[in-house]
Design a protein around this motif. Structure first.
Motif, PDB file in Angstrom:
ATOM      1  N   MET A 167       0.823  -1.196   0.000  1.00  0.00           N
ATOM      2  CA  MET A 167       0.000   0.000   0.000  1.00  0.00           C
ATOM      3  C   MET A 167       0.859   1.248   0.000  1.00  0.00           C
ATOM      4  O   MET A 167       2.045   1.181   0.252  1.00  0.00           O
ATOM      5  N   ASN A 168       0.218   2.361  -0.222  1.00  0.00           N
ATOM      6  CA  ASN A 168       0.945   3.624  -0.275  1.00  0.00           C
ATOM      7  C   ASN A 168       1.628   3.900   1.052  1.00  0.00           C
ATOM      8  O   ASN A 168       0.990   3.950   2.099  1.00  0.00           O
ATOM      9  N   GLU A 169       2.949   4.099   1.044  1.00  0.00           N
ATOM     10  CA  GLU A 169       3.702   4.307   2.268  1.00  0.00           C
ATOM     11  C   GLU A 169       3.313   5.610   2.954  1.00  0.00           C
ATOM     12  O   GLU A 169       3.545   5.786   4.147  1.00  0.00           O
ATOM     13  N   ARG A 170       2.727   6.530   2.234  1.00  0.00           N
ATOM     14  CA  ARG A 170       2.316   7.799   2.834  1.00  0.00           C
ATOM     15  C   ARG A 170       1.054   7.655   3.671  1.00  0.00           C
ATOM     16  O   ARG A 170       0.681   8.548   4.396  1.00  0.00           O
ATOM     17  N   GLN A 171       0.378   6.523   3.556  1.00  0.00           N
ATOM     18  CA  GLN A 171      -0.821   6.279   4.340  1.00  0.00           C
ATOM     19  C   GLN A 171      -0.528   5.203   5.386  1.00  0.00           C
ATOM     20  O   GLN A 171       0.105   4.200   5.083  1.00  0.00           O
ATOM     21  N   PRO A 172      -0.975   5.386   6.635  1.00  0.00           N
ATOM     22  CA  PRO A 172      -0.754   4.366   7.658  1.00  0.00           C
ATOM     23  C   PRO A 172      -1.483   3.073   7.315  1.00  0.00           C
ATOM     24  O   PRO A 172      -2.564   3.100   6.716  1.00  0.00           O
ATOM     25  N   VAL A 173      -0.895   1.951   7.700  1.00  0.00           N
ATOM     26  CA  VAL A 173      -1.463   0.648   7.366  1.00  0.00           C
ATOM     27  C   VAL A 173      -2.856   0.486   7.955  1.00  0.00           C
ATOM     28  O   VAL A 173      -3.756  -0.073   7.323  1.00  0.00           O
ATOM     29  N   TYR A 174      -3.070   0.984   9.180  1.00  0.00           N
ATOM     30  CA  TYR A 174      -4.356   0.785   9.844  1.00  0.00           C
ATOM     31  C   TYR A 174      -5.486   1.569   9.190  1.00  0.00           C
ATOM     32  O   TYR A 174      -6.661   1.340   9.497  1.00  0.00           O
ATOM     33  N   LEU A 175      -5.174   2.486   8.272  1.00  0.00           N
ATOM     34  CA  LEU A 175      -6.222   3.272   7.633  1.00  0.00           C
ATOM     35  C   LEU A 175      -7.179   2.380   6.846  1.00  0.00           C
ATOM     36  O   LEU A 175      -8.394   2.624   6.822  1.00  0.00           O
ATOM     37  N   ILE A 176      -6.648   1.330   6.215  1.00  0.00           N
ATOM     38  CA  ILE A 176      -7.495   0.434   5.430  1.00  0.00           C
ATOM     39  C   ILE A 176      -8.497  -0.297   6.314  1.00  0.00           C
ATOM     40  O   ILE A 176      -9.572  -0.698   5.859  1.00  0.00           O
ATOM     41  N   VAL A 177      -8.177  -0.453   7.610  1.00  0.00           N
ATOM     42  CA  VAL A 177      -9.107  -1.097   8.539  1.00  0.00           C
ATOM     43  C   VAL A 177     -10.353  -0.237   8.715  1.00  0.00           C
ATOM     44  O   VAL A 177     -11.488  -0.738   8.646  1.00  0.00           O
ATOM     45  N   PHE A 178     -10.169   1.052   8.926  1.00  0.00           N
ATOM     46  CA  PHE A 178     -11.317   1.941   9.123  1.00  0.00           C
ATOM     47  C   PHE A 178     -12.127   2.081   7.832  1.00  0.00           C
ATOM     48  O   PHE A 178     -13.355   2.162   7.876  1.00  0.00           O
ATOM     49  N   ILE A 179     -11.446   2.096   6.687  1.00  0.00           N
ATOM     50  CA  ILE A 179     -12.165   2.133   5.409  1.00  0.00           C
ATOM     51  C   ILE A 179     -12.935   0.834   5.198  1.00  0.00           C
ATOM     52  O   ILE A 179     -14.090   0.835   4.766  1.00  0.00           O
ATOM     53  N   GLY A 180     -12.298  -0.293   5.525  1.00  0.00           N
ATOM     54  CA  GLY A 180     -12.938  -1.591   5.354  1.00  0.00           C
ATOM     55  C   GLY A 180     -14.146  -1.798   6.246  1.00  0.00           C
ATOM     56  O   GLY A 180     -15.024  -2.619   5.935  1.00  0.00           O
ATOM     57  N   LEU A 181     -14.219  -1.071   7.355  1.00  0.00           N
ATOM     58  CA  LEU A 181     -15.380  -1.201   8.238  1.00  0.00           C
ATOM     59  C   LEU A 181     -16.666  -0.702   7.576  1.00  0.00           C
ATOM     60  O   LEU A 181     -17.770  -1.105   7.970  1.00  0.00           O
ATOM     61  N   LEU A 182     -16.567   0.160   6.567  1.00  0.00           N
ATOM     62  CA  LEU A 182     -17.760   0.721   5.933  1.00  0.00           C
ATOM     63  C   LEU A 182     -18.591  -0.360   5.245  1.00  0.00           C
ATOM     64  O   LEU A 182     -19.794  -0.484   5.526  1.00  0.00           O
ATOM     65  N   PRO A 183     -18.026  -1.177   4.326  1.00  0.00           N
ATOM     66  CA  PRO A 183     -18.845  -2.260   3.767  1.00  0.00           C
ATOM     67  C   PRO A 183     -19.167  -3.341   4.796  1.00  0.00           C
ATOM     68  O   PRO A 183     -20.212  -3.996   4.710  1.00  0.00           O
ATOM     69  N   PHE A 184     -18.282  -3.541   5.775  1.00  0.00           N
ATOM     70  CA  PHE A 184     -18.525  -4.536   6.821  1.00  0.00           C
ATOM     71  C   PHE A 184     -19.792  -4.186   7.600  1.00  0.00           C
ATOM     72  O   PHE A 184     -20.635  -5.054   7.870  1.00  0.00           O
ATOM     73  N   ILE A 185     -19.960  -2.910   7.947  1.00  0.00           N
ATOM     74  CA  ILE A 185     -21.135  -2.475   8.697  1.00  0.00           C
ATOM     75  C   ILE A 185     -22.402  -2.676   7.881  1.00  0.00           C
ATOM     76  O   ILE A 185     -23.446  -3.092   8.403  1.00  0.00           O
ATOM     77  N   MET A 186     -22.329  -2.381   6.581  1.00  0.00           N
ATOM     78  CA  MET A 186     -23.488  -2.561   5.708  1.00  0.00           C
ATOM     79  C   MET A 186     -23.961  -4.009   5.725  1.00  0.00           C
ATOM     80  O   MET A 186     -25.157  -4.303   5.818  1.00  0.00           O
TER      81      MET A 186
END
Length: 407
Positions: free
Chosen positions: A1-20
């Protein structure tokens, strides 16, 4: 993934479809007990799902359009409180002091509005924040969260039956709160002020131009997403119907068996995301090979409907669809500009969600004639494969459809 973005960011993004996913699927195994405790009819129990699904389907495209206009982060932080508020209201509506079915329906509508609005944001955010191979891996991880939600939803629902079904609203609230905190504090804000002032007709003209230019990709991708979800959840309903016939199939075992094809989808999505390259040939190869596995799986179930064969067929179907999804997502992100990503991904997400909604309904009617159900499913999945092949004048694989590579 993009090194400028923290690895854990994808977790919070991934929670969006998970919640749905868990916002609806988690309640399916809870409905019989909810009907008994709330003293409601089967029709009213079904309304608890419908009152979530219909607002969600309506707000999926609206969430995408608003995210293009005002920013992904702003829409997420506005929509997630609807889910949290709906979960709190549902807890009040089902409390011993106040049991109100009408208030519970209102709470489910609020949850559906919030869930529908956040559904298209995950793929649009991945497209905005990542590039090239990093984007492909992130898309694979997003489908992992999507698939994980489908895997754990029936299991969570079955486990809650051992304690209290009312805890389901606490679970939904907790995931929505976690996503809200993560996005509020860790997601970089990106708002284009000029975009917010753009006339609707200008956006519509660009979208029309996009569909005219890229229909050879958009048509098969949208069809595969809608039909794939339609068949997957239709077959899951059929599998649950078959498991009810087995005396040994307790709710826990039924939940575990229903999770098998979804687990296959999750694992193949993750693996495919890691192996995809930012090339048109790679995306085509993934979609065609995944469609081939889906066709093979249903072809096998035509000749035998033994429970073991159905389980094996659905495992293969889930694996094939898991290859198609990240390949299609990555290709879609490559051909759609940032200005239209929210809207296009919203339309794509809406078609997938409608497949989820209508699959169990139609398969419930078709289950009276299993042989015809299998032939109809085979026609649908073959249509997807033929669309892939006929839409790309650049087949065989290895020949590019355009003079430049996809981004």
């Amino acid at each position: 993934m993009n090194e400028r973005q923290p690895v854990y960011l994808i977790v919070f993004i991934g929670l969006l479809p998970f919640i749905m996913v868990i916002g609806n699927s988690m309640f399916i195994p809870l409905l019989p007990m909810m009907q008994t405790d709330l003293m409601i009819t089967t029709f009213q129990g079904g309304m608890l799902l419908t009152s979530f699904s219909i607002p969600a389907a309506l707000f999926v495209p609206l969430g995408g359009v608003l995210s293009d206009r005002y920013g992904r982060k702003q829409v997420a932080l506005t929509a997630l409180p609807f889910i949290m508020g709906g979960a709190l209201l549902a807890s009040v509506a089902t409390s011993s002091a106040l049991t109100s079915f009408a208030l519970l329906l209102v709470a489910r509508v609020l949850q559906g509005i919030g869930a529908g609005s956040i559904t298209p944001l995950a793929m649009a955010l991945v497209s905005d924040l990542y590039q090239g191979q990093q984007r492909n891996q992130a898309f694979g991880l997003i489908e992992v969260f999507n698939g994980a939600g489908k895997v754990v939803s029936p299991i969570i629902g079955a486990l809650l039956l051992l304690y209290s079904w009312s805890l389901s609203f606490v679970v939904l609230f907790a995931f929505a709160l976690l996503a809200f905190v993560g996005i509020a504090f860790f997601l970089p804000g990106k708002k284009n002020q000029a975009r917010g002032q753009e006339a609707i007709w200008v956006k519509f003209r660009r979208l029309r131009s996009l569909f005219q230019r890229e229909w050879r990709w958009l048509l098969p991708i949208f069809t595969a997403g809608a039909f794939g979800m339609f068949m997957l959840f239709g077959f899951l309903f059929y599998l649950s119907f078959r498991l009810e016939e087995q005396q040994w199939a307790s709710p826990i075992w039924a939940g575990l068996f229903l999770a098998i094809p979804l687990l296959a989808l999750t694992l193949s999505s993750y693996t495919t995301g890691k192996k995809l390259h930012g090339r048109e040939d790679s995306y085509k190869r993934g979609m065609l090979s995944g469609a081939a596995l889906m066709i093979l799986s249903i072809f096998g179930m035509i000749f035998s409907t033994e429970l073991s064969v159905v389980l094996a067929g659905l495992l293969l179907f889930g694996a094939g669809f898991g290859i198609v999804l990240p390949s299609a997502n990555a290709a879609l992100a490559s051909i759609v500009s940032e200005q239209e990503r929210g809207t296009v991904f919203a339309f794509y997400a809406m078609l997938r969600f409608l497949g989820v909604a209508f699959g169990p309904v139609l398969y419930a009617q078709w289950v009276a004639d299993v042989e015809q159900m299998m032939y109809t499913s085979f026609f649908c999945v073959t249509l997807v494969g033929l669309l892939f092949m006929s839409s790309w004048s650049c087949l065989p694989i290895g020949k590019s459809c355009r003079p430049f590579p996809l981004s």
